[in-house]
Write a protein that holds these residues in place. Sequence first.
Motif, mmCIF file in Angstrom:
data_model
loop_
_atom_site.group_PDB
_atom_site.id
_atom_site.type_symbol
_atom_site.label_atom_id
_atom_site.label_comp_id
_atom_site.label_asym_id
_atom_site.label_seq_id
_atom_site.Cartn_x
_atom_site.Cartn_y
_atom_site.Cartn_z
ATOM 1 N N ALA A 190 0.834 -1.201 0.000
ATOM 2 C CA ALA A 190 0.000 0.000 0.000
ATOM 3 C C ALA A 190 0.872 1.255 0.000
ATOM 4 O O ALA A 190 2.027 1.240 0.425
ATOM 5 C CB ALA A 190 -0.915 -0.006 1.225
ATOM 6 N N ASP A 191 0.312 2.349 -0.476
ATOM 7 C CA ASP A 191 1.042 3.590 -0.707
ATOM 8 C C ASP A 191 1.510 4.230 0.596
ATOM 9 O O ASP A 191 0.715 4.480 1.504
ATOM 10 C CB ASP A 191 0.138 4.567 -1.469
ATOM 11 C CG ASP A 191 0.914 5.683 -2.132
ATOM 12 O OD1 ASP A 191 1.806 6.255 -1.479
ATOM 13 O OD2 ASP A 191 0.641 5.987 -3.309
ATOM 14 N N GLY A 196 -2.989 4.566 7.633
ATOM 15 C CA GLY A 196 -4.130 3.716 7.914
ATOM 16 C C GLY A 196 -4.391 2.641 6.877
ATOM 17 O O GLY A 196 -5.466 2.047 6.882
ATOM 18 N N ASN A 197 -3.420 2.359 6.007
ATOM 19 C CA ASN A 197 -3.630 1.338 4.986
ATOM 20 C C ASN A 197 -2.739 0.120 5.201
ATOM 21 O O ASN A 197 -2.602 -0.720 4.320
ATOM 22 C CB ASN A 197 -3.402 1.916 3.588
ATOM 23 C CG ASN A 197 -2.015 2.508 3.411
ATOM 24 O OD1 ASN A 197 -1.145 2.311 4.256
ATOM 25 N ND2 ASN A 197 -1.802 3.236 2.321
ATOM 26 N N GLY A 198 -2.104 0.035 6.376
ATOM 27 C CA GLY A 198 -1.239 -1.089 6.671
ATOM 28 C C GLY A 198 0.225 -0.834 6.364
ATOM 29 O O GLY A 198 1.091 -1.635 6.707
ATOM 30 N N THR A 199 0.504 0.289 5.710
ATOM 31 C CA THR A 199 1.867 0.694 5.374
ATOM 32 C C THR A 199 2.176 1.977 6.141
ATOM 33 O O THR A 199 1.298 2.830 6.262
ATOM 34 C CB THR A 199 1.987 0.956 3.850
ATOM 35 O OG1 THR A 199 1.832 -0.286 3.163
ATOM 36 C CG2 THR A 199 3.315 1.556 3.477
ATOM 37 N N GLY A 249 6.125 20.342 5.821
ATOM 38 C CA GLY A 249 6.116 18.933 6.214
ATOM 39 C C GLY A 249 7.288 18.166 5.644
ATOM 40 O O GLY A 249 8.168 18.722 4.983
ATOM 41 N N LEU A 250 7.297 16.869 5.911
ATOM 42 C CA LEU A 250 8.307 15.964 5.379
ATOM 43 C C LEU A 250 7.632 14.933 4.496
ATOM 44 O O LEU A 250 6.458 14.612 4.675
ATOM 45 C CB LEU A 250 9.055 15.248 6.512
ATOM 46 C CG LEU A 250 9.856 16.103 7.487
ATOM 47 C CD1 LEU A 250 10.474 15.213 8.568
ATOM 48 C CD2 LEU A 250 10.934 16.911 6.775
ATOM 49 N N ASP A 251 8.399 14.404 3.536
ATOM 50 C CA ASP A 251 7.881 13.331 2.692
ATOM 51 C C ASP A 251 8.998 12.336 2.410
ATOM 52 O O ASP A 251 9.810 12.532 1.513
ATOM 53 C CB ASP A 251 7.321 13.885 1.383
ATOM 54 C CG ASP A 251 6.701 12.791 0.505
ATOM 55 O OD1 ASP A 251 6.777 11.609 0.890
ATOM 56 O OD2 ASP A 251 6.149 13.135 -0.567
ATOM 57 N N PHE A 252 9.054 11.288 3.223
ATOM 58 C CA PHE A 252 9.967 10.188 2.935
ATOM 59 C C PHE A 252 9.162 8.895 2.770
ATOM 60 O O PHE A 252 9.502 7.821 3.250
ATOM 61 C CB PHE A 252 11.077 10.059 3.982
ATOM 62 C CG PHE A 252 10.649 10.026 5.430
ATOM 63 C CD1 PHE A 252 10.772 8.871 6.176
ATOM 64 C CD2 PHE A 252 10.172 11.165 6.069
ATOM 65 C CE1 PHE A 252 10.422 8.831 7.515
ATOM 66 C CE2 PHE A 252 9.825 11.147 7.408
ATOM 67 C CZ PHE A 252 9.936 9.971 8.144
ATOM 68 N N SER A 253 8.070 9.045 2.008
ATOM 69 C CA SER A 253 7.111 7.960 1.801
ATOM 70 C C SER A 253 7.736 6.733 1.153
ATOM 71 O O SER A 253 7.283 5.606 1.388
ATOM 72 C CB SER A 253 5.928 8.451 0.959
ATOM 73 O OG SER A 253 6.369 9.092 -0.229
ATOM 74 N N ASP A 254 8.776 6.924 0.332
ATOM 75 C CA ASP A 254 9.396 5.770 -0.319
ATOM 76 C C ASP A 254 10.112 4.864 0.677
ATOM 77 O O ASP A 254 10.419 3.711 0.358
ATOM 78 C CB ASP A 254 10.385 6.235 -1.389
ATOM 79 C CG ASP A 254 9.680 6.704 -2.661
ATOM 80 O OD1 ASP A 254 8.731 6.028 -3.086
ATOM 81 O OD2 ASP A 254 10.071 7.740 -3.215
ATOM 82 N N LEU A 255 10.377 5.360 1.878
ATOM 83 C CA LEU A 255 11.023 4.527 2.880
ATOM 84 C C LEU A 255 10.062 3.466 3.424
ATOM 85 O O LEU A 255 10.488 2.540 4.107
ATOM 86 C CB LEU A 255 11.565 5.381 4.033
ATOM 87 C CG LEU A 255 12.684 4.719 4.851
ATOM 88 C CD1 LEU A 255 13.971 4.661 4.040
ATOM 89 C CD2 LEU A 255 12.922 5.458 6.165
ATOM 90 N N SER A 256 8.784 3.586 3.091
ATOM 91 C CA SER A 256 7.820 2.568 3.510
ATOM 92 C C SER A 256 8.219 1.192 2.980
ATOM 93 O O SER A 256 7.957 0.171 3.621
ATOM 94 C CB SER A 256 6.413 2.935 3.023
ATOM 95 O OG SER A 256 6.354 2.965 1.602
ATOM 96 N N GLU A 257 8.877 1.168 1.821
ATOM 97 C CA GLU A 257 9.316 -0.109 1.248
ATOM 98 C C GLU A 257 10.434 -0.728 2.082
ATOM 99 O O GLU A 257 10.475 -1.943 2.281
ATOM 100 C CB GLU A 257 9.764 0.113 -0.195
ATOM 101 C CG GLU A 257 8.640 0.593 -1.082
ATOM 102 C CD GLU A 257 9.118 1.309 -2.326
ATOM 103 O OE1 GLU A 257 8.268 1.645 -3.166
ATOM 104 O OE2 GLU A 257 10.335 1.539 -2.474
#
Length: 280
Positions: A190-191, A196-199, A249-257
């Motif tokens: 999930a993105d 709240g989507n498990g990621t 804000g911050l955006d390091f969303s790719d670190l979710s992987e």
Amino acid sequence: MKNLFLFKNALFGVLFTLLLSNAVIAQESKFDFSKDLLLVQLDCKTDIDDLHTAAGLATLLNHPDYKNLNYFAIAGTYGIQEGLYVPPNELMKLAFKSNWADADKEWETSIDIVVSKALSIIDNGGAIWIAEAGQSDFTADWVKKIRTKDPSLKIKDHIHVVQHSDWNESVTEPAKLMYVKTATDYHKIADGNAMGNGTPGLKSDGKVDWESKINNQHLINVWNTAIRIGNKYNGKDGRYLNESVAEGGLDFSDLSEVCYILDLMKIKDADEFFTYFKVD
């Protein structure tokens, strides 16, 4: 007839449980710290989020639990999207010293570096886990080169790709995306831009109090550099405007992987990330 009906229901329940169990197993991370390699592949085009992702990775690597993590970072692993590149070299050198490659300037050389590292890991019984912080064009190219060097290698057993973004897939050259999806052990999660989507949702709409949780001057410099370069290029000259970052804000969303690969999926958001990796 009643007994037959009960038997069928019981059999269905068993099959459903087995299928559900297999689905759960398929989602489990199996990174082996003793022999596996983590590749973090950053496209850096045209969103500045990969700068923050690099800083997030440096934060994780500073924690005692991950000081021996075998990793390698690659910048410039972009696909077919239009727009200008976000130059990350100053940050990459600061965060990872020499443990990274510049695919933007040296695509083929970077492929050769990754192929050499990957084959060495595989020869020693390990696996490669790719955090696809961008598109899969680079992955397709180096996996194909591995196959030419060892046609008998069971790629799916050794190369695991993790992708979180529909957009990243949409701007990967279609033939290369199909190749990566079929040739490797491909995981779509999930993105990481949402919560709240498990990621882990590692994109914040407001300021994150990271300064009070980082007591390491090097990491402070890394984050300040990532934020400074990000602010310099965010939305400039036609680049993507990351509104969350523009608002502080911050955006390091790719670190979710990376979180998926290392079994850190319980982290809820950016604030929890810094709390988790706080080192006194």
